[in-house]
Design a protein around this motif. Structure first.
Motif, short mmCIF file in Angstrom:
data_model
loop_
_atom_site.label_atom_id
_atom_site.label_comp_id
_atom_site.label_asym_id
_atom_site.label_seq_id
_atom_site.Cartn_x
_atom_site.Cartn_y
_atom_site.Cartn_z
N LEU A 23 1.98 0.89 -5.60
CA LEU A 23 1.03 -0.14 -5.20
C LEU A 23 1.04 -1.36 -6.12
N SER A 24 1.60 -1.23 -7.30
CA SER A 24 1.48 -2.29 -8.31
C SER A 24 2.10 -3.63 -7.91
N PRO A 25 3.20 -3.68 -7.12
CA PRO A 25 3.75 -5.00 -6.78
C PRO A 25 2.96 -5.76 -5.73
N ILE A 26 1.99 -5.11 -5.07
CA ILE A 26 1.34 -5.73 -3.92
C ILE A 26 0.59 -7.00 -4.31
N SER A 27 0.00 -7.04 -5.49
CA SER A 27 -0.72 -8.24 -5.93
C SER A 27 0.21 -9.45 -5.97
N ARG A 58 -0.30 5.85 3.89
CA ARG A 58 -0.56 4.70 4.74
C ARG A 58 -1.98 4.16 4.51
N LYS A 59 -2.92 5.05 4.30
CA LYS A 59 -4.28 4.62 4.00
C LYS A 59 -4.35 3.89 2.65
N LYS A 60 -3.68 4.44 1.65
CA LYS A 60 -3.69 3.80 0.33
C LYS A 60 -3.08 2.41 0.38
N LEU A 61 -2.00 2.26 1.12
CA LEU A 61 -1.36 0.95 1.25
C LEU A 61 -2.30 -0.03 1.96
N ALA A 62 -2.96 0.43 2.99
CA ALA A 62 -3.89 -0.44 3.72
C ALA A 62 -5.03 -0.88 2.81
N GLU A 63 -5.57 0.05 2.06
CA GLU A 63 -6.68 -0.28 1.15
C GLU A 63 -6.25 -1.28 0.09
N GLU A 64 -5.02 -1.14 -0.42
CA GLU A 64 -4.54 -2.06 -1.45
C GLU A 64 -4.31 -3.46 -0.87
N TRP A 65 -3.69 -3.54 0.29
CA TRP A 65 -3.45 -4.84 0.90
C TRP A 65 -4.77 -5.54 1.23
N MET A 66 -5.78 -4.76 1.60
CA MET A 66 -7.07 -5.36 1.95
C MET A 66 -7.74 -6.07 0.77
N LYS A 67 -7.34 -5.74 -0.43
CA LYS A 67 -7.89 -6.42 -1.61
C LYS A 67 -7.53 -7.91 -1.60
N PHE A 73 -5.74 -15.11 5.44
CA PHE A 73 -4.68 -14.12 5.21
C PHE A 73 -5.13 -12.79 5.81
N LYS A 74 -4.62 -12.52 7.00
CA LYS A 74 -5.06 -11.37 7.78
C LYS A 74 -4.24 -10.12 7.47
N VAL A 75 -4.88 -8.98 7.54
CA VAL A 75 -4.20 -7.69 7.39
C VAL A 75 -4.32 -6.93 8.71
N ILE A 76 -3.19 -6.73 9.36
CA ILE A 76 -3.12 -5.91 10.56
C ILE A 76 -2.41 -4.62 10.17
N VAL A 77 -2.96 -3.50 10.57
CA VAL A 77 -2.42 -2.20 10.16
C VAL A 77 -1.70 -1.53 11.32
N HIS A 78 -0.39 -1.31 11.15
CA HIS A 78 0.32 -0.52 12.14
C HIS A 78 -0.08 0.94 11.96
N VAL A 79 -0.59 1.55 13.03
CA VAL A 79 -1.11 2.91 12.94
C VAL A 79 -0.34 3.88 13.84
N VAL A 88 -4.94 7.95 15.61
CA VAL A 88 -6.37 7.73 15.81
C VAL A 88 -7.09 7.70 14.47
N GLU A 89 -6.73 8.62 13.57
CA GLU A 89 -7.35 8.66 12.24
C GLU A 89 -7.07 7.37 11.47
N LEU A 90 -5.84 6.88 11.56
CA LEU A 90 -5.47 5.65 10.86
C LEU A 90 -6.17 4.44 11.46
N ALA A 91 -6.35 4.42 12.77
CA ALA A 91 -7.06 3.32 13.41
C ALA A 91 -8.52 3.28 12.96
N LYS A 92 -9.16 4.45 12.92
CA LYS A 92 -10.55 4.52 12.45
C LYS A 92 -10.65 4.02 11.02
N HIS A 93 -9.68 4.40 10.20
CA HIS A 93 -9.68 3.97 8.80
C HIS A 93 -9.52 2.45 8.70
N ALA A 94 -8.63 1.89 9.52
CA ALA A 94 -8.41 0.44 9.49
C ALA A 94 -9.71 -0.30 9.83
N GLN A 95 -10.45 0.21 10.77
CA GLN A 95 -11.72 -0.43 11.11
C GLN A 95 -12.74 -0.27 9.97
#
Length: 305
Positions: A23-27, A58-67, A73-79, A88-95
């Motif tokens: 996750l460290s390079p995402i910033s 996938r959840k951890k990556l989504a949470e990091e990008w959301m920072k 700068f929009k974050v759309i999550v491929h689920v 379905v679980e990933l979609a709920k998490h994205a919301q």
């Protein structure tokens, strides 16, 4: 429903030497994309090796990008997943984390061969995150879902309330345009084939796109958009042709997912290697890739860190 303007990037997933997610390079990654005028990310898709990540990763990556998400700068999550329950679980998490939207391509297995099957799959995912837009990711070369997208739009119209449009990564610009015209442009068609962006602009009223090569040639693709808007066709062609010149290089080195990811390292943002079964470049191949890029003066045209 808000329509996307400008280019969204399909980012690579960074891995460490152990091929665990890093996750460290995402910033720095997010800062670089913003600096070069990109308008967001479509994470965990094909460029991000999404199908080779587990649900927790996938959840951890989504949470990091959301920072690094903001109004510009929009974050759309491929689920999308071969397991609908995971999608379905990933979609709920994205919301839950307040992502801008979700997206899903048809799964590579089992192969979807009917509009009704694709509708059922997409509806289950979209219904799991009803408060945010859902985009279908049409990339039939990946999954064999060569289905007529205009018929698909007719099927979803009025049946999936948060259906926003299609990320269209396919060569059929006639179909792309027909989908753009459907119901006076009700659904946004996001251009997804970088090498034909200018053709898409000429044929349809393209406002946004989701791009893999914009990871490293975003500046040039934005030039295509800007020159077209300013009615400078010659310069728009030149910018498009340069993007094709870069693509002509990466196809010799495993395409965008493998070669493109190594280009990021050569630019100064090391995102690690690709997971098996991708064949990573050898040091010799990386050296030749750099020479090929230097021959087209890539490092004076690429995104700035």
């Amino acid at each position: 429903m808000e329509k996307i303007k400008g280019l969204i990037v399909a980012p690579f997933t960074a891995f460490g030497k152990d091929l665990e997610i890093n996750l460290s390079p995402i910033s720095d990654y997010a800062k670089m994309l913003k600096k070069n005028g990109l308008k967001g990310v479509f994470i965990n898709g094909s460029s991000g090796e999404g199908y080779m990540l587990n649900v927790d990763e996938r959840k951890k990556l989504a949470e990091e990008w959301m920072k690094f998400a903001d109004e510009d700068f929009k974050v759309i999550v491929h689920v999308g997943s071969t397991t609908l329950k995971d999608a379905v679980e990933l979609a709920k998490h994205a919301q839950e984390i307040k992502a801008f939207g979700t997206g899903a391509m048809a799964p590579p297995f089992p192969k979807i061969g009917r509009i009704q099957e694709l509708f059922d799959y997409c509806k289950a995912i979209a219904d799991a995150a009803p408060e945010i837009p859902f985009y279908y990711y049409h990339i039939p070369v990946f999954n064999g879902a060569y289905l007529p997208m205009l018929d698909f739009l007719k099927k979803v119209n009025g049946e999936i309330p948060n259906f926003a449009g299609i990320k269209y990564t396919y060569e059929n610009l006639y179909e792309f345009n027909q989908c753009s015209l459907y119901e006076n442009g009700k659904f946004q068609m996001l251009h997804g084939q970088d090498e034909t962006l200018l053709a898409g602009l000429a044929l349809s009223d393209v406002k946004g796109g989701i791009s893999g090569t914009a990871n490293y040639t975003g500046k040039g693709l934005i030039e295509v958009l800007n020159y077209w808007e300013n009615k400078d066709l010659n310069q728009a062609r030149a910018a498009q042709n340069y993007n094709q010149a870069v693509i002509n290089v990466i196809v010799k080195y495993g395409g965008n997912i493998v070669g493109g990811k190594r280009i990021m390292k050569l630019m100064g943002l090391d995102l690690g290697k690709n997971r098996i079964p991708f064949k990573n470049l050898t040091d010799a191949e990386e050296s030749q890739l750099k020479k090929d890029l230097e021959e087209i003066d890539f490092f004076n045209h690429c995104n700035e860190l």
